[in-house]
Design an enzyme around this catalytic site. Structure first.
Site, PDB file in Angstrom:
ATOM      1  N   SER A 148     -30.265  23.881  11.803  1.00 11.97           N
ATOM      2  CA  SER A 148     -31.081  24.470  12.269  1.00 11.97           C
ATOM      3  C   SER A 148     -32.035  25.285  11.640  1.00 11.97           C
ATOM      4  CB  SER A 148     -30.744  24.691  13.388  1.00 11.97           C
ATOM      5  OG  SER A 148     -31.714  25.465  13.574  1.00 11.97           O
ATOM      6  N   TYR A 161     -26.278  30.869  18.356  1.00 16.36           N
ATOM      7  CA  TYR A 161     -27.400  29.980  17.727  1.00 16.36           C
ATOM      8  C   TYR A 161     -27.185  30.026  16.192  1.00 16.36           C
ATOM      9  CZ  TYR A 161     -28.892  25.195  17.356  1.00 16.36           C
ATOM     10  OH  TYR A 161     -29.854  24.127  16.731  1.00 16.36           O
TER      11      TYR A 161
HETATM   12  P1  NAP Z   1     -28.929  17.774  22.578  1.00 21.89           P
HETATM   13  O1  NAP Z   1     -29.615  17.043  23.757  1.00 21.89           O
HETATM   14  O2  NAP Z   1     -28.414  19.019  24.021  1.00 21.89           O
HETATM   15  O3  NAP Z   1     -27.450  16.575  22.268  1.00 21.89           O
HETATM   16  C1  NAP Z   1     -26.349  17.402  22.362  1.00 21.89           C
HETATM   17  C2  NAP Z   1     -25.295  16.291  22.373  1.00 21.89           C
HETATM   18  O4  NAP Z   1     -23.935  17.370  22.240  1.00 21.89           O
HETATM   19  C3  NAP Z   1     -25.898  16.385  23.827  1.00 21.89           C
HETATM   20  O5  NAP Z   1     -24.938  14.709  24.170  1.00 21.89           O
HETATM   21  C4  NAP Z   1     -23.861  16.758  24.354  1.00 21.89           C
HETATM   22  O6  NAP Z   1     -22.979  16.412  25.076  1.00 21.89           O
HETATM   23  C5  NAP Z   1     -23.614  17.017  22.923  1.00 21.89           C
HETATM   24  N1  NAP Z   1     -21.900  18.377  23.373  1.00 21.89           N
HETATM   25  C6  NAP Z   1     -22.160  19.885  23.233  1.00 21.89           C
HETATM   26  N2  NAP Z   1     -21.334  20.200  23.740  1.00 21.89           N
HETATM   27  C7  NAP Z   1     -19.996  19.227  23.600  1.00 21.89           C
HETATM   28  C8  NAP Z   1     -18.845  19.143  23.631  1.00 21.89           C
HETATM   29  N3  NAP Z   1     -18.033  20.889  22.930  1.00 21.89           N
HETATM   30  N4  NAP Z   1     -18.356  17.934  22.713  1.00 21.89           N
HETATM   31  C9  NAP Z   1     -18.851  16.922  22.913  1.00 21.89           C
HETATM   32  N5  NAP Z   1     -20.618  16.536  22.835  1.00 21.89           N
HETATM   33  C10 NAP Z   1     -21.041  17.793  23.068  1.00 21.89           C
HETATM   34  O7  NAP Z   1     -29.386  18.457  21.742  1.00 21.89           O
HETATM   35  P2  NAP Z   1     -30.388  17.476  20.470  1.00 21.89           P
HETATM   36  O8  NAP Z   1     -31.303  18.319  20.240  1.00 21.89           O
HETATM   37  O9  NAP Z   1     -29.876  16.251  20.679  1.00 21.89           O
HETATM   38  O10 NAP Z   1     -29.249  18.758  19.185  1.00 21.89           O
HETATM   39  C11 NAP Z   1     -28.507  17.964  19.010  1.00 21.89           C
HETATM   40  C12 NAP Z   1     -27.977  18.565  17.247  1.00 21.89           C
HETATM   41  O11 NAP Z   1     -29.190  18.852  16.613  1.00 21.89           O
HETATM   42  C13 NAP Z   1     -27.607  20.006  17.614  1.00 21.89           C
HETATM   43  O12 NAP Z   1     -26.617  20.100  16.888  1.00 21.89           O
HETATM   44  C14 NAP Z   1     -28.985  20.833  17.732  1.00 21.89           C
HETATM   45  O13 NAP Z   1     -28.283  22.377  17.640  1.00 21.89           O
HETATM   46  C15 NAP Z   1     -29.479  20.340  16.288  1.00 21.89           C
HETATM   47  N6  NAP Z   1     -30.700  20.648  16.164  1.00 21.89           N
HETATM   48  C16 NAP Z   1     -31.217  20.470  17.548  1.00 21.89           C
HETATM   49  C17 NAP Z   1     -33.396  20.631  17.403  1.00 21.89           C
HETATM   50  C18 NAP Z   1     -33.405  20.183  18.196  1.00 21.89           C
HETATM   51  O14 NAP Z   1     -34.913  20.720  18.095  1.00 21.89           O
HETATM   52  N7  NAP Z   1     -33.862  19.642  18.669  1.00 21.89           N
HETATM   53  C19 NAP Z   1     -33.454  21.525  16.547  1.00 21.89           C
HETATM   54  C20 NAP Z   1     -32.258  21.606  15.249  1.00 21.89           C
HETATM   55  C21 NAP Z   1     -30.667  21.029  15.236  1.00 21.89           C
HETATM   56  P3  NAP Z   1     -23.771  16.164  27.446  1.00 21.89           P
HETATM   57  O15 NAP Z   1     -24.791  16.370  27.045  1.00 21.89           O
HETATM   58  O16 NAP Z   1     -22.592  15.879  27.745  1.00 21.89           O
HETATM   59  O17 NAP Z   1     -23.404  17.636  27.002  1.00 21.89           O
HETATM   60  C1  GCO Z   2     -34.931  27.530  19.658  1.00 20.48           C
HETATM   61  C2  GCO Z   2     -34.862  26.212  19.913  1.00 20.48           C
HETATM   62  C3  GCO Z   2     -34.339  26.053  18.117  1.00 20.48           C
HETATM   63  C4  GCO Z   2     -33.822  24.660  17.786  1.00 20.48           C
HETATM   64  C5  GCO Z   2     -33.831  23.950  16.589  1.00 20.48           C
HETATM   65  C6  GCO Z   2     -35.098  24.053  15.643  1.00 20.48           C
HETATM   66  O1  GCO Z   2     -34.445  27.787  20.522  1.00 20.48           O
HETATM   67  O2  GCO Z   2     -35.810  27.971  19.188  1.00 20.48           O
HETATM   68  O3  GCO Z   2     -33.813  25.509  19.949  1.00 20.48           O
HETATM   69  O4  GCO Z   2     -33.304  26.543  17.914  1.00 20.48           O
HETATM   70  O5  GCO Z   2     -33.163  23.984  18.318  1.00 20.48           O
HETATM   71  O6  GCO Z   2     -32.287  24.414  15.853  1.00 20.48           O
HETATM   72  O7  GCO Z   2     -34.318  24.372  14.340  1.00 20.48           O
END
Ligand code: NAP
Ligand code: GCO
Length: 262
Positions: A148, A161
């Site tokens: 992230s 986080y």
């Molecule tokens: P999201 O839409 O919230 O999806 C998260 C997924 O993880 C969901 O399918 C959720 O399942 C699953 N999950 C959560 N807890 C779990 C557990 N204990 N066991 C199994 N599955 C679990 O998140 P996203 O935005 O796609 O992000 C995916 C990854 O990218 C995360 O690691 C997040 O930190 C990272 N990330 C996101 C962003 C962003 O801007 N979106 C940026 C950087 C990094 P349920 O729906 O059933 O809870």
């Molecule tokens: C926040 C956002 C970020 C993104 C991502 C950025 O609240 O700042 O959720 O943390 O999820 O991780 O890289």
């Protein structure tokens, strides 16, 4: 073998993508499938798992779905063994499942902090531990941890986080260090701010965070899950066999940029 496109092919590979019913995980799994991998994924929620299976089928992808909480080590070991029986040895692990809690640190309960650490940091350890022995026996493998911006930067309300994602960067480097000799490459992908359910609260119309992020992103847009597909295929393929312990930031330039002058 010609370098291109063979070096980016995942034909004959089995990829396990955690938390991949939708969002970033679904996009990453879809990209790996398009490159030839067979997809296994999990979710903690039965309804989302079913929705995910339907979404993969609609995309023409025959995915194997498993109900599993990534923090539950016995359940993870059972899932990996089931995948090995039903699909094959895991060649590519993508630790994608994750949560965030946006709470001022002094108001955050220790139990909330622990929950974020458990899912975002301890679970990638549990998954990697579960797949590495078979990867060693098979002669190698790929582990991709979804990091992230918070692997490098802090901001208000995301202490747990940021601690987890900072730790995940170092876990990535340590797995690379400890298992590189077994031809296992462990790298991270650090998405910027991506349009998914996780960031939906930050993108509501008029939300100040939306204009803030656009001012901090040279690309002047939120990332899309499609932006992560190429980096994922690269890090999952033999094209990256000498890339190890690296976090590839896919952020539109956020980390390079001081921010647009107001
Ligand atoms: P999201 O839409 O919230 O999806 C998260 C997924 O993880 C969901 O399918 C959720 O399942 C699953 N999950 C959560 N807890 C779990 C557990 N204990 N066991 C199994 N599955 C679990 O998140 P996203 O935005 O796609 O992000 C995916 C990854 O990218 C995360 O690691 C997040 O930190 C990272 N990330 C996101 C962003 C962003 O801007 N979106 C940026 C950087 C990094 P349920 O729906 O059933 O809870
Ligand atoms: C926040 C956002 C970020 C993104 C991502 C950025 O609240 O700042 O959720 O943390 O999820 O991780 O890289």
């Amino acid at each position: 073998m010609s370098f291109y496109p063979d070096a980016f092919s995942l034909k004959g590979k089995v990829a396990l993508v955690t938390g991949a019913s939708y969002g970033i995980g679904f996009a990453l799994a879809s990209a790996l499938a398009e490159a030839g991998a067979t997809i296994a994924f999990n979710d903690i929620n039965e309804d989302f798992l079913a929705q995910g299976l339907a979404a993969y089928e609609a995309a023409g992808i025959k995915a194997h779905g498993y109900l599993c909480d990534v923090t539950d080590e016995p359940a993870v070991q059972k899932m990996v063994a089931q995948i090995e029986r039903e699909v094959g040895t895991v060649d590519i692990l993508v630790n994608n499942a994750g949560i965030i809690k946006r709470v001022p640190m002094h108001e955050m309960a220790a139990s909330e902090f622990r929950q974020v650490i458990d899912i975002d940091l301890t679970a990638p350890f549990i998954l990697a531990k579960a797949v590495i022995p078979a990867m060693i026996a098979k002669g190698g493998g790929k582990i991709i941890n979804i990091c992230s911006m918070m692997s490098e930067l802090g901001r208000e309300t995301v202490s747990a986080y940021a601690a987890a994602k900072g730790g995940l960067k170092m876990l990535t480097r340590n797995i690379a260090s400890e298992y590189g000799a077994h031809n296992i490459q462990c790298n991270g992908i650090g998405p910027g701010y991506i349009e998914t359910p996780q960031t939906a609260p930050l993108r509501t119309p008029g939300h100040p965070f939306n204009s803030f992020i656009l001012a901090k992103t040279p690309a002047n847009r939120w990332g899309r899950t499609e932006d992560l597909k190429g980096p994922a295929v690269f890090l999952a393929s033999s094209a990256s066999d000498f890339v190890n312990g690296h976090v590839l930031y896919v952020d539109g330039g956020i980390l390079a940029y001081i921010g647009k002058q107001p």
